[in-house]
Motif scaffolding. Structure first.
Motif, PDB file in Angstrom:
ATOM      1  N   ARG A 126     -22.988 -44.172   9.780  1.00 49.03           N
ATOM      2  CA  ARG A 126     -24.172 -43.987  10.322  1.00 49.03           C
ATOM      3  C   ARG A 126     -23.856 -45.801   9.799  1.00 49.03           C
ATOM      4  O   ARG A 126     -24.564 -46.685  10.016  1.00 49.03           O
ATOM      5  CB  ARG A 126     -25.160 -43.790   9.749  1.00 49.03           C
ATOM      6  CG  ARG A 126     -26.689 -44.101   9.927  1.00 49.03           C
ATOM      7  CD  ARG A 126     -26.925 -44.997  11.253  1.00 49.03           C
ATOM      8  NE  ARG A 126     -26.692 -43.679  11.921  1.00 49.03           N
ATOM      9  CZ  ARG A 126     -27.085 -44.067  13.308  1.00 49.03           C
ATOM     10  NH1 ARG A 126     -26.959 -45.575  13.556  1.00 49.03           N
ATOM     11  NH2 ARG A 126     -26.946 -42.478  13.880  1.00 49.03           N
ATOM     12  N   ASP A 130     -24.470 -49.815  11.629  1.00 49.54           N
ATOM     13  CA  ASP A 130     -25.591 -50.830  11.254  1.00 49.54           C
ATOM     14  C   ASP A 130     -25.276 -51.603  11.094  1.00 49.54           C
ATOM     15  O   ASP A 130     -25.600 -53.123  10.507  1.00 49.54           O
ATOM     16  CB  ASP A 130     -26.387 -49.709   9.798  1.00 49.54           C
ATOM     17  CG  ASP A 130     -27.173 -49.068   9.373  1.00 49.54           C
ATOM     18  OD1 ASP A 130     -26.963 -48.343  11.451  1.00 49.54           O
ATOM     19  OD2 ASP A 130     -27.505 -48.055   8.925  1.00 49.54           O
ATOM     20  N   HIS A 131     -23.812 -51.878   9.916  1.00 49.18           N
ATOM     21  CA  HIS A 131     -23.018 -53.209   9.685  1.00 49.18           C
ATOM     22  C   HIS A 131     -22.240 -53.381  10.566  1.00 49.18           C
ATOM     23  O   HIS A 131     -21.117 -54.997  10.097  1.00 49.18           O
ATOM     24  CB  HIS A 131     -22.613 -52.971   8.256  1.00 49.18           C
ATOM     25  CG  HIS A 131     -23.347 -53.188   7.045  1.00 49.18           C
ATOM     26  ND1 HIS A 131     -24.231 -53.805   6.546  1.00 49.18           N
ATOM     27  CD2 HIS A 131     -24.429 -51.485   6.492  1.00 49.18           C
ATOM     28  CE1 HIS A 131     -24.991 -53.297   5.554  1.00 49.18           C
ATOM     29  NE2 HIS A 131     -25.221 -52.120   5.580  1.00 49.18           N
ATOM     30  N   GLN A 185     -24.094 -49.662   1.416  1.00 45.58           N
ATOM     31  CA  GLN A 185     -25.331 -48.889   1.762  1.00 45.58           C
ATOM     32  C   GLN A 185     -25.435 -47.743   1.656  1.00 45.58           C
ATOM     33  O   GLN A 185     -25.745 -46.623   0.723  1.00 45.58           O
ATOM     34  CB  GLN A 185     -25.284 -48.872   3.249  1.00 45.58           C
ATOM     35  CG  GLN A 185     -26.496 -47.888   3.992  1.00 45.58           C
ATOM     36  CD  GLN A 185     -26.437 -48.636   5.209  1.00 45.58           C
ATOM     37  OE1 GLN A 185     -26.988 -50.096   5.928  1.00 45.58           O
ATOM     38  NE2 GLN A 185     -26.215 -48.113   6.077  1.00 45.58           N
TER      39      GLN A 185
END
Ligand code: FES
Ligand code: FES
Length: 191
Positions: A126, A130-131, A185
């Motif tokens: 994930r 996201d990045h 993260q």
């Protein structure tokens, strides 16, 4: 790593393609000793028991891709220099191109196909999304398999420590800053 080693494993790959077994044939392995030159290996891959009959020179990378159809694990250099082939064996990250399948009797192997929980992505997967932690994606499964273990390593905290811990995984697209943010993260969520 030398040219002779590459030739060695090239031959092994050719052999592995020739001994892939159907499910009934696999079941027969227990009853019948392996012919000369081949070995039987029983191990778990992503929680499923697998029995393979193969040349003892076949790498885990080739067994995964050519015999078990798990092609998420990528063959980059095939000589231990890029990290694209990273998987977990008994919870430790290893380079599957340098691991002989015959040494894995009774071991547990996890590949990129085995880290999600059904439809729920692993937090590291994930975070990579996201990045934007990838471009072409070729290195990504190896990056993620390494990152999963780096996230678990509590002593790896700073950006430099994360970079050092991930230094065995090469990204030709240069997505390193995004990969670093993704790992940070995932680490934040892991605390
Ligand atoms: S393919 Fe294994 S390290 Fe490059
Ligand atoms: S995303 Fe292309 S090599 Fe890493």
């Amino acid at each position: 790593m030398t040219t002779s080693r590459r030739q060695f494993f090239g031959q092994a790959a050719a052999v592995s393609a020739g001994v892939a077994l159907s499910a009934p044939a696999v079941e027969a392995l227990a009853a019948e000793p392996a012919p000369a030159g081949l070995v039987d290996v029983v191990f778990e891959v992503n929680g499923e028991r697998q029995k393979l009959r193969l040349d003892p020179r076949v790498t885990l990378l080739d067994a995964l891709r050519e015999q078990l159809g798990l092609v998420g694990t990528k063959k980059g250099c095939d000589r231990g220099q890029c990290g694209a082939c990273t998987v977990h064996v008994d919870d430790r990250r290893v380079l599957s191109c340098l691991t002989l399948t015959a040494t894995l009797q009774g071991k547990e192997v996890t590949t990129i196909e085995g880290i999600a929980d059904g439809d729920d992505l692993h937090p590291v997967q994930r975070a990579f999304i996201d990045h934007d932690g990838f471009q072409c994606g070729f290195c990504t499964s190896g990056q993620i398999m390494s990152a999963v273990k780096v996230v678990e390593e509590r002593e790896v905290r700073t950006d430099d420590q994360i970079r050092e811990a991930m230094s065995g995984n090469i990204c030709r697209c240069g997505a390193y800053p995004n990969i670093l943010e993704a790992i940070k993260q995932a680490k934040a969520g892991d605390r």
